[in-house]
Write a protein that holds these residues in place. Sequence first.
Motif, short mmCIF file in Angstrom:
data_model
loop_
_atom_site.label_atom_id
_atom_site.label_comp_id
_atom_site.label_asym_id
_atom_site.label_seq_id
_atom_site.Cartn_x
_atom_site.Cartn_y
_atom_site.Cartn_z
N GLU A 89 0.84 -1.18 0.00
CA GLU A 89 0.00 0.00 0.00
C GLU A 89 0.88 1.24 0.00
OE1 GLU A 89 -2.44 0.50 3.49
OE2 GLU A 89 -3.90 1.63 2.33
N THR A 90 0.54 2.20 -0.82
CA THR A 90 1.26 3.46 -0.90
C THR A 90 0.38 4.55 -0.32
OG1 THR A 90 2.35 2.75 -2.93
CG2 THR A 90 2.37 5.10 -2.46
N VAL A 91 0.92 5.31 0.62
CA VAL A 91 0.18 6.41 1.23
C VAL A 91 0.82 7.70 0.78
CG1 VAL A 91 -0.52 7.50 3.39
CG2 VAL A 91 -0.43 5.00 3.21
N ILE A 92 -0.01 8.60 0.29
CA ILE A 92 0.46 9.90 -0.20
C ILE A 92 -0.15 10.98 0.68
CG2 ILE A 92 0.49 11.48 -2.16
CD1 ILE A 92 0.03 9.00 -3.95
N ALA A 93 0.70 11.82 1.26
CA ALA A 93 0.24 12.94 2.08
C ALA A 93 0.37 14.22 1.26
CB ALA A 93 1.05 13.03 3.36
N MET A 94 -0.65 15.05 1.31
CA MET A 94 -0.64 16.29 0.54
C MET A 94 -0.81 17.47 1.50
SD MET A 94 -3.12 14.84 -2.42
CE MET A 94 -3.85 13.62 -1.35
N THR A 95 -0.11 18.56 1.19
CA THR A 95 -0.20 19.76 2.02
C THR A 95 -0.67 20.92 1.15
OG1 THR A 95 2.11 20.30 1.61
CG2 THR A 95 1.62 18.97 3.56
N GLY A 96 -0.90 22.02 1.81
CA GLY A 96 -1.44 23.19 1.13
C GLY A 96 -0.52 23.77 0.07
N THR A 97 -1.11 24.66 -0.71
CA THR A 97 -0.36 25.35 -1.76
C THR A 97 -0.38 26.85 -1.46
OG1 THR A 97 -2.32 25.70 -3.13
CG2 THR A 97 -1.12 23.62 -3.42
N ASP A 98 0.22 27.63 -2.34
CA ASP A 98 0.20 29.07 -2.16
C ASP A 98 -1.23 29.61 -2.23
OD1 ASP A 98 2.93 29.14 -1.91
OD2 ASP A 98 3.28 29.52 -4.04
N PHE A 99 -2.08 28.96 -3.00
CA PHE A 99 -3.46 29.42 -3.15
C PHE A 99 -4.33 29.05 -1.94
CE2 PHE A 99 -2.00 28.83 -7.56
CZ PHE A 99 -2.10 30.15 -7.97
N GLU A 100 -4.05 27.90 -1.31
CA GLU A 100 -4.82 27.44 -0.14
C GLU A 100 -3.85 26.75 0.83
OE1 GLU A 100 -7.52 27.25 2.40
OE2 GLU A 100 -8.19 27.98 0.47
N PRO A 101 -3.18 27.55 1.67
CA PRO A 101 -2.15 27.02 2.56
C PRO A 101 -2.68 26.05 3.62
CG PRO A 101 -2.24 29.43 2.70
CD PRO A 101 -3.28 29.00 1.74
N THR A 102 -3.96 26.11 3.97
CA THR A 102 -4.49 25.23 5.02
C THR A 102 -5.01 23.90 4.48
OG1 THR A 102 -6.67 26.27 4.85
CG2 THR A 102 -5.13 27.21 6.46
N VAL B 29 -5.14 20.17 3.34
CA VAL B 29 -4.37 18.96 3.63
C VAL B 29 -5.15 17.76 3.09
CG1 VAL B 29 -3.19 19.83 5.67
CG2 VAL B 29 -5.38 18.68 5.91
N GLY B 30 -4.46 16.67 2.88
CA GLY B 30 -5.14 15.47 2.40
C GLY B 30 -4.23 14.28 2.47
N GLU B 31 -4.84 13.10 2.41
CA GLU B 31 -4.09 11.86 2.43
C GLU B 31 -4.80 10.86 1.53
OE1 GLU B 31 -3.51 8.65 5.78
OE2 GLU B 31 -2.32 10.45 6.24
N ALA B 32 -4.04 10.10 0.77
CA ALA B 32 -4.63 9.09 -0.12
C ALA B 32 -3.86 7.79 0.06
CB ALA B 32 -4.57 9.55 -1.57
N ALA B 33 -4.60 6.70 0.11
CA ALA B 33 -3.98 5.37 0.20
C ALA B 33 -4.25 4.64 -1.09
CB ALA B 33 -4.56 4.60 1.39
N ILE B 34 -3.22 4.15 -1.74
CA ILE B 34 -3.33 3.44 -3.00
C ILE B 34 -2.82 2.03 -2.79
CG2 ILE B 34 -2.65 3.37 -5.42
CD1 ILE B 34 -2.12 6.42 -5.17
N GLY B 35 -3.58 1.07 -3.21
CA GLY B 35 -3.11 -0.31 -3.09
C GLY B 35 -4.14 -1.13 -2.53
#
Length: 114
Positions: free
Chosen positions: A93-106, A108-114
Amino acid sequence: MMNEERISYLESGSGDPPDRERLDAIRALLAEEAMWADPPGRVGGQVMEEVGEGQGPPVRYRRSPWLAVAVIFGAVIVAVAAAAAGVFEERPETVIAMTGTDFEPTAVGEAAIG
């Protein structure tokens, strides 16, 4: 690499695949003489009669052990093909964590693939 190990083990018994117990069960089934013996000639006719006479009442036949052998053989072939295709492999299983960008700094997200 895993499929080659399984195929080699099923063919010759050499190697050390991780699912050796399962493959040993398949090898034991394939080693039985009854698996490879020809069924009596009437089995094919019985199957054709059953398929061809789908409208009428069911015809009762004495149960033949060869029909059971044929069904088991088919199941073994499907299991061997599935094992060779890697169906029984556990995929990581691959877990991907995502954080904010310059447009929306707050954001966040997480996705599990597998």
